[in-house]
Design a protein around this motif. Sequence first.
Motif, short mmCIF file in Angstrom:
data_model
loop_
_atom_site.label_atom_id
_atom_site.label_comp_id
_atom_site.label_asym_id
_atom_site.label_seq_id
_atom_site.Cartn_x
_atom_site.Cartn_y
_atom_site.Cartn_z
N TRP A 111 -2.51 -2.19 7.79
CA TRP A 111 -1.56 -2.28 6.68
C TRP A 111 -1.78 -3.59 5.90
O TRP A 111 -1.82 -3.59 4.68
CB TRP A 111 -0.12 -2.20 7.23
CG TRP A 111 0.92 -2.18 6.15
CD1 TRP A 111 1.39 -1.06 5.50
CD2 TRP A 111 1.62 -3.31 5.59
NE1 TRP A 111 2.34 -1.44 4.58
CE2 TRP A 111 2.51 -2.80 4.61
CE3 TRP A 111 1.60 -4.68 5.83
CZ2 TRP A 111 3.35 -3.62 3.86
CZ3 TRP A 111 2.43 -5.51 5.08
CH2 TRP A 111 3.30 -4.97 4.12
N VAL A 112 -1.95 -4.68 6.66
CA VAL A 112 -2.16 -5.99 6.03
C VAL A 112 -3.48 -5.99 5.23
O VAL A 112 -3.55 -6.48 4.10
CB VAL A 112 -2.14 -7.13 7.07
CG1 VAL A 112 -2.65 -8.43 6.48
CG2 VAL A 112 -0.73 -7.32 7.62
N TRP A 113 -4.52 -5.41 5.82
CA TRP A 113 -5.80 -5.33 5.11
C TRP A 113 -5.64 -4.62 3.78
O TRP A 113 -6.09 -5.10 2.74
CB TRP A 113 -6.84 -4.58 5.96
CG TRP A 113 -7.48 -5.42 7.01
CD1 TRP A 113 -6.94 -6.51 7.62
CD2 TRP A 113 -8.77 -5.22 7.58
NE1 TRP A 113 -7.82 -7.00 8.55
CE2 TRP A 113 -8.95 -6.23 8.56
CE3 TRP A 113 -9.79 -4.28 7.39
CZ2 TRP A 113 -10.11 -6.33 9.32
CZ3 TRP A 113 -10.95 -4.38 8.15
CH2 TRP A 113 -11.11 -5.40 9.11
N LEU A 114 -4.98 -3.48 3.83
CA LEU A 114 -4.83 -2.71 2.60
C LEU A 114 -3.97 -3.45 1.57
O LEU A 114 -4.28 -3.44 0.38
CB LEU A 114 -4.22 -1.33 2.90
CG LEU A 114 -5.18 -0.35 3.57
CD1 LEU A 114 -4.47 0.96 3.88
CD2 LEU A 114 -6.39 -0.09 2.69
N GLN A 115 -2.95 -4.13 2.05
CA GLN A 115 -2.11 -4.89 1.12
C GLN A 115 -2.92 -6.01 0.47
O GLN A 115 -2.78 -6.29 -0.71
CB GLN A 115 -0.89 -5.47 1.84
CG GLN A 115 0.19 -4.45 2.13
CD GLN A 115 0.82 -3.87 0.86
OE1 GLN A 115 0.30 -2.94 0.25
NE2 GLN A 115 1.93 -4.43 0.43
N LYS A 116 -3.76 -6.67 1.27
CA LYS A 116 -4.60 -7.73 0.71
C LYS A 116 -5.57 -7.15 -0.32
O LYS A 116 -5.78 -7.71 -1.38
CB LYS A 116 -5.40 -8.42 1.81
CG LYS A 116 -4.54 -9.30 2.69
CD LYS A 116 -5.36 -10.11 3.67
CE LYS A 116 -4.41 -11.00 4.46
NZ LYS A 116 -5.04 -12.00 5.27
N LEU A 117 -6.16 -6.04 0.04
CA LEU A 117 -7.16 -5.45 -0.85
C LEU A 117 -6.52 -4.95 -2.14
O LEU A 117 -7.12 -5.04 -3.21
CB LEU A 117 -7.91 -4.32 -0.13
CG LEU A 117 -8.82 -4.84 0.99
CD1 LEU A 117 -9.38 -3.68 1.82
CD2 LEU A 117 -9.96 -5.68 0.42
N ARG A 118 -5.30 -4.43 -2.03
CA ARG A 118 -4.62 -3.97 -3.27
C ARG A 118 -4.42 -5.12 -4.24
O ARG A 118 -4.50 -4.95 -5.45
CB ARG A 118 -3.27 -3.35 -2.93
CG ARG A 118 -3.42 -1.98 -2.36
CD ARG A 118 -2.11 -1.25 -2.15
NE ARG A 118 -2.42 -0.04 -1.43
CZ ARG A 118 -2.08 0.18 -0.16
NH1 ARG A 118 -1.37 -0.71 0.50
NH2 ARG A 118 -2.47 1.28 0.45
N ARG A 119 -4.16 -6.30 -3.70
CA ARG A 119 -3.99 -7.46 -4.58
C ARG A 119 -5.30 -7.81 -5.29
O ARG A 119 -5.29 -8.44 -6.34
CB ARG A 119 -3.47 -8.66 -3.78
CG ARG A 119 -1.97 -8.55 -3.52
CD ARG A 119 -1.55 -9.46 -2.40
NE ARG A 119 -0.11 -9.52 -2.25
CZ ARG A 119 0.62 -8.60 -1.62
NH1 ARG A 119 0.04 -7.53 -1.09
NH2 ARG A 119 1.93 -8.73 -1.51
N ALA A 120 -6.40 -7.43 -4.67
CA ALA A 120 -7.70 -7.70 -5.30
C ALA A 120 -8.10 -6.59 -6.27
O ALA A 120 -9.18 -6.61 -6.85
CB ALA A 120 -8.77 -7.87 -4.23
N MET A 121 -7.23 -5.60 -6.44
CA MET A 121 -7.57 -4.50 -7.34
C MET A 121 -7.20 -4.81 -8.79
O MET A 121 -7.54 -4.07 -9.69
CB MET A 121 -6.91 -3.21 -6.87
CG MET A 121 -7.59 -2.69 -5.60
SD MET A 121 -6.94 -1.14 -5.08
CE MET A 121 -7.83 -0.94 -3.51
N VAL A 122 -6.46 -5.90 -8.98
CA VAL A 122 -6.17 -6.33 -10.35
C VAL A 122 -7.12 -7.46 -10.69
O VAL A 122 -7.10 -8.51 -10.05
CB VAL A 122 -4.72 -6.84 -10.46
CG1 VAL A 122 -4.44 -7.34 -11.87
CG2 VAL A 122 -3.74 -5.72 -10.08
N THR A 123 -8.01 -7.23 -11.64
CA THR A 123 -8.96 -8.26 -12.03
C THR A 123 -8.23 -9.37 -12.77
O THR A 123 -7.56 -9.10 -13.77
CB THR A 123 -10.06 -7.65 -12.93
OG1 THR A 123 -10.67 -6.59 -12.20
CG2 THR A 123 -11.10 -8.68 -13.30
N PRO A 124 -8.36 -10.62 -12.28
CA PRO A 124 -7.66 -11.71 -12.97
C PRO A 124 -8.12 -11.80 -14.42
O PRO A 124 -9.31 -11.70 -14.70
CB PRO A 124 -8.10 -12.96 -12.19
CG PRO A 124 -8.60 -12.46 -10.87
CD PRO A 124 -9.13 -11.08 -11.11
#
Length: 313
Positions: A111-124
């Motif tokens: 769950w934590v992995w996916l949450q971290k990766l979702r945050r990386a799905m928005v390109t700064p």
Amino acid sequence: MEKYPKTIMEFEKNFNTEEACREYLFNLRWPDGFRCPRCSHGKAWPLKGALYQCAKCNSKVSVIAGTIFHGTHKPLILWFRAIWWLTGQKNGASAVTIQKIMGLGSYKTAWVWLQKLRRAMVTPGRDNLSGVVEVDETYVGGNKPGKRGRDAKGKALVVIAAEVNDSNIGRIRLHRIRDASSDSLSDAINKTVNKGSVIRTDKWRGYNGLESIGYVHEIVRQSEEVGEDLLPNCHRVASLLKRWLLGTHQGAVSQEHLDYYLDEFTFRFNRRTSTHRGKLFYRLLQNAVRIEPVTFDQMKKNVRGARLAKHYT
Ligand SMILES: [Zn+2]
């Protein structure tokens, strides 16, 4: 140049050791060569593992420090496989699936992995939408459509913005809003669509102020009901979103974390025509070394993590 595996064979060949994964991250993090986060010096000596030592100020810098992999106890090789799987599947994967496939000891880790990766799905610093953009809202969660402008009673109100490209949908943005008031809608549109764009909506009065904040406003439908009669492109996006939440995630997404699921859906939707899924893998890893890491505690408190890491500001 964007270098990414195009097939599973290439992926397996390129990422079969920790060193290979680290080297890939190194090149994504420092595409123009090493740069010391403390003194900006361009030369470093490799130490053990992921560590480098700045040749000028002697600070030790880890390739994964300050990235979403910061402090991980799991091998990168496993992370890479999870990312390959997540980006390779048309509909992504739930935490249960990732836990099983990767053989992770606990559901929480997955769950934590996916949450971290979702945050990386928005390109700064990504570009806003532009051109002709359809905007409408839909309720997510709950059974009955709610009333506009009133309390949604446990349902989340999501505003959908979709570029209109001839008969196709261009890029989309999804934004959870508190209510369908003019303030909330204008704010969401401001954050996602370039000024001067044409915004197509229905007759809902919450959209009345768009001209005054710099948009061209076209009312293309006379109705004011939400949830039943969406504009065509938004309707398609809303159905796909709901199907994805119910299918892949079995409707088990809490309101609290919905924003990140919206980010994941958007990431995938906007790349649905990519020739190679490896492109999504590349983009996700590229963002992963650029944004600030989030801890489990921050996730529980729902702290937004898609901020540029300090070494990039
Ligand atoms: Zn230095």
